[in-house]
Design a protein around this motif. Structure first.
Motif, mmCIF file in Angstrom:
data_model
loop_
_atom_site.group_PDB
_atom_site.id
_atom_site.type_symbol
_atom_site.label_atom_id
_atom_site.label_comp_id
_atom_site.label_asym_id
_atom_site.label_seq_id
_atom_site.Cartn_x
_atom_site.Cartn_y
_atom_site.Cartn_z
ATOM 1 N N LYS A 132 -0.841 29.819 -47.024
ATOM 2 C CA LYS A 132 0.206 29.397 -46.074
ATOM 3 C C LYS A 132 0.638 30.580 -45.211
ATOM 4 C CE LYS A 132 1.927 25.862 -49.190
ATOM 5 N NZ LYS A 132 2.952 25.588 -50.209
ATOM 6 N N THR A 133 0.770 31.754 -45.814
ATOM 7 C CA THR A 133 1.189 32.910 -45.012
ATOM 8 C C THR A 133 0.053 33.349 -44.087
ATOM 9 O OG1 THR A 133 0.499 34.640 -46.544
ATOM 10 C CG2 THR A 133 2.657 33.713 -46.914
ATOM 11 N N GLY A 136 -2.481 30.086 -57.063
ATOM 12 C CA GLY A 136 -1.638 30.992 -56.280
ATOM 13 C C GLY A 136 -2.215 31.274 -54.907
ATOM 14 N N ALA A 137 -3.540 31.191 -54.781
ATOM 15 C CA ALA A 137 -4.176 31.471 -53.485
ATOM 16 C C ALA A 137 -3.757 30.451 -52.423
ATOM 17 C CB ALA A 137 -5.698 31.481 -53.634
ATOM 18 N N THR A 138 -3.379 29.243 -52.860
ATOM 19 C CA THR A 138 -2.988 28.236 -51.862
ATOM 20 C C THR A 138 -1.630 28.584 -51.241
ATOM 21 O OG1 THR A 138 -1.944 26.772 -53.474
ATOM 22 C CG2 THR A 138 -4.279 26.465 -53.104
ATOM 23 N N GLU A 182 -3.198 35.243 -37.824
ATOM 24 C CA GLU A 182 -4.467 35.090 -37.076
ATOM 25 C C GLU A 182 -5.422 34.073 -37.727
ATOM 26 O OE1 GLU A 182 -5.918 39.355 -39.034
ATOM 27 O OE2 GLU A 182 -5.859 39.114 -36.859
ATOM 28 N N PHE A 183 -5.258 33.827 -39.042
ATOM 29 C CA PHE A 183 -6.121 32.827 -39.687
ATOM 30 C C PHE A 183 -5.858 31.421 -39.148
ATOM 31 C CE2 PHE A 183 -6.363 36.390 -42.524
ATOM 32 C CZ PHE A 183 -7.646 36.343 -43.044
ATOM 33 N N GLY A 184 -4.633 31.177 -38.679
ATOM 34 C CA GLY A 184 -4.313 29.884 -38.086
ATOM 35 C C GLY A 184 -5.037 29.659 -36.768
ATOM 36 N N PHE A 226 -7.674 26.082 -50.008
ATOM 37 C CA PHE A 226 -7.385 27.318 -49.290
ATOM 38 C C PHE A 226 -7.596 27.028 -47.804
ATOM 39 C CE2 PHE A 226 -8.272 31.752 -48.004
ATOM 40 C CZ PHE A 226 -7.218 32.393 -48.620
ATOM 41 N N THR A 227 -6.489 26.679 -47.126
ATOM 42 C CA THR A 227 -6.587 26.104 -45.774
ATOM 43 C C THR A 227 -7.317 26.976 -44.744
ATOM 44 O OG1 THR A 227 -4.256 26.729 -45.693
ATOM 45 C CG2 THR A 227 -4.755 24.384 -45.791
ATOM 46 N N PRO A 228 -7.259 28.335 -44.825
ATOM 47 C CA PRO A 228 -8.017 29.102 -43.816
ATOM 48 C C PRO A 228 -9.529 28.838 -43.851
ATOM 49 C CG PRO A 228 -6.400 30.514 -44.911
ATOM 50 C CD PRO A 228 -6.427 29.218 -45.670
#
Lengths: 293, 278
Positions: free
Chosen positions: B52-53, B46-48, B58-60, B84-86
């Protein structure tokens, strides 16, 4: 990938069942799809002891995380034979058994009731499982992976996942934050790997291929170790392959996008005489003219 | 304080149309205060989705900070970490807080998750963001931004996990996933203390009471364990959590109905996809 966007093509990670007319079952890869397959095999066995064979392309999580949930492993009397390429470790049991360490999973390998045996595969060295002849071959993926050609019932299917193409990046045993320049030796190794792959899939009725990326996605992530349908077609076209299965869909691709991909490559395949089918879960295909229905 | 369930499923992520309403992702829960402070509990698949959000904000841009609490390191609670992309964006800052697994360390365990044979990331050192992995002893009190967190070890089969009592905005959420008491009606003293007077109790409800007879000792609770604790500890609401991979939407509806029939405390089952005021 749970959720609405993957209901039709499926959201489980890699797992394919190959069954011969004599009833031999060879499982290729042990991603999350293995859980449902294990439930089916346990039901089908009617409680009789069975020997199960699982070929692993490599041991990245998405190809092994179903293993601790493989129901037949929890019945004593059953045997599970696991075949894999040994990389970055001393022994397979340490790597594959490592996913059941108590930090990760409540049941350690030693406490799993079935007998579990590990077999190292060697690219180029043919193996036999019952009536199936298996040729492993090296693929271009971080820390190494193998594909398999399976011959049985007078027909052949090849499983080619995970792999990058053989042009831009040579995957070795270190982390890549981006593509690294190729040396002449790297190019020679890539050409050799490609040659062995082309030879292995030649004449196969069906080739299942890692087509994770669309070309524009691949251009951004050429160092991730995955291919495009175009690159898969380039390997199988003119190589006496009847059918190409697009496989290892990107987690970001929704069912609607997969419909577009399926239609686009059906057409591109037809132009070079290859029937292109996009894998979806639950799909069952007869391989070759003499394969089981 | 608001809560959002990004992953509600125990043990194994489930795909398909039978799992759409409650969701098929493994555990990950977000808490947000009125002032906007955030806390994430567990890093299941679910963390993935949550990632996305985060990436849209700001994480992007590599300017995000977030603390993650881990109940334990079984795969269904950490398998979102490598995706977890960030974590891949330089500049973002993370703290991952959890107890050391018995005989091992939190950092060593997560490092092993990213070992070269398992993940192309090949180690925590290749995450571009700043990721600080910090162990605490269960029983510690933690202050994380506006969140006051009480931790305690609770039994989970042959091992234990960490339960959390999280206070912010004058509200209390108790998180008891992956717990099995000596008997369903005998919560441990520590679990009781975490839940006492909480506004919301999120509790392991992996088994229906009939199926539990077959699953005793596996480390998870029957629905009745949460119902009992909710009543005994005087909580405001009970949320059934850590749904069995085999429980379809229709079956979870029935679990909620059966649980509600036995208590006057409002009962619901955790479902992915919306923020709820605590």
């Amino acid at each position: 990938m749970p959720g609405r966007a993957t209901v039709r093509y499926g959201g489980q990670t890699s797992c394919v069942e190959v069954r011969t007319s004599a009833g031999t079952t060879v499982i290729v890869d042990a991603g999350t799809g293995l859980r449902a397959l294990g439930q089916k095999l346990a039901r089908d066995s009617g409680g009789a002891a069975r020997r199960h064979h699982i070929l692993l392309s490599h041991v990245h999580w998405d190809h092994i995380q179903g293993l601790p949930f493989f129901e037949p492993a929890y019945s004593s009397g059953n045997t599970v034979e696991v075949y894999a390429l040994l990389t970055a470790a001393d022994e397979l049991q340490q790597v594959i058994g490592g996913i059941t360490r108590h930090e990760f999973f409540p049941v350690p390998l030693e406490a799993i009731p079935a007998e579990i045996n590990f077999h190292e595969v060697d690219p180029g060295v043919v193996m036999t499982i019952e009536d199936v002849t298996i040729l492993p071959f090296a693929l271009n993926h971080p820390f190494g992976a193998v594909g398999y050609r399976l011959d049985a019932d007078g027909t052949s299917v090849a499983y080619v996942s995970d792999t990058a193409p053989f042009t831009d990046v040579l995957h070795k045993q270190h982390f890549l934050s981006g593509p690294e320049p190729l040396s002449d030796e790297d190019r020679r190794v890539l050409a050799e790997m490609r040659g062995a792959l082309v030879a292995a899939v030649r004449g196969c009725d069906t080739v299942i291929y890692d087509t994770h990326f669309l070309p524009e996605e691949y251009a951004r992530f050429p160092h991730y170790g995955h291919s495009t349908p175009d690159q898969a077609l380039e390997i199988v076209a003119g190589n006496d392959v009847r059918r190409l299965i697009l496989y290892h869909h990107a987690p970001s691709h929704t069912d609607d996008q997969m419909d577009e991909i399926a239609a686009r490559y059906k057409e591109q395949g037809a132009a070079v005489g290859v029937d292109v089918i996009t894998a979806c879960e639950g799909m069952s295909l007869a391989v070759g003219p003499r394969g089981p229905a | 304080m608001k809560i959002r369930y990004w992953g509600v499923r125990g043990s194994f992520a489930m795909c398909g149309k039978e799992f759409l309403r409650y969701g098929g992702n493994t555990t990950s829960v977000e808490l947000v205060t009125a002032a906007g402070a955030r806390l994430l509990v567990d890093l299941g698949t679910g963390a993935t989705e949550y990632a996305k959000t985060l990436m849209a904000g700001e994480f992007g841009q590599g300017k995000g900070t977030l603390t993650v609490l881990l109940s334990h390191t079984h795969l269904d609670h950490i398998q979102g970490l490598p995706f977890f992309t960030p974590f891949f964006i330089k500049g973002n800052q993370f703290r991952i807080l959890g107890a050391d697994p018995a005989g091992s360390s939190l950092k060593g365990t997560l490092q092993n998750q990213l070992a070269p044979h398992y993940s192309p990331l090949n180690g925590l050192e290749n995450l571009a963001a700043g990721v600080s992995i910090e162990s605490f002893l269960p029983g510690s009190e933690l202050t994380i931004d506006e969140f006051e967190v009480t931790t305690a070890a609770v039994p989970h089969g042959t091992m234990w996990t960490t339960g959390f009592r999280i206070k912010a905005d004058d509200r209390v959420v108790t998180f008891l996933s992956d717990v099995e008491y000596p008997a369903p009606h005998r919560p441990t003293r520590e679990a009781f203390a975490l839940a006492a007077g909480a506004d919301l109790l999120v509790h392991d409800a992996m088994h229906d009471d009939a199926a539990y007879a077959m699953a005793r000792g596996w480390g998870h609770s029957p629905v009745s364990a949460g119902v009992h604790l909710a009543g005994a500890a005087g909580v405001g609401k009970l949320v059934l959590f850590h749904h069995s991979p085999d429980a379809t939407d229709a079956q979870i509806d029935k679990l909620v109905e059966a649980a509600q029939a036995r208590t006057s405390i409002p009962v619901s089952a955790a479902a992915e996809g919306a923020y709820h005021e605590v």
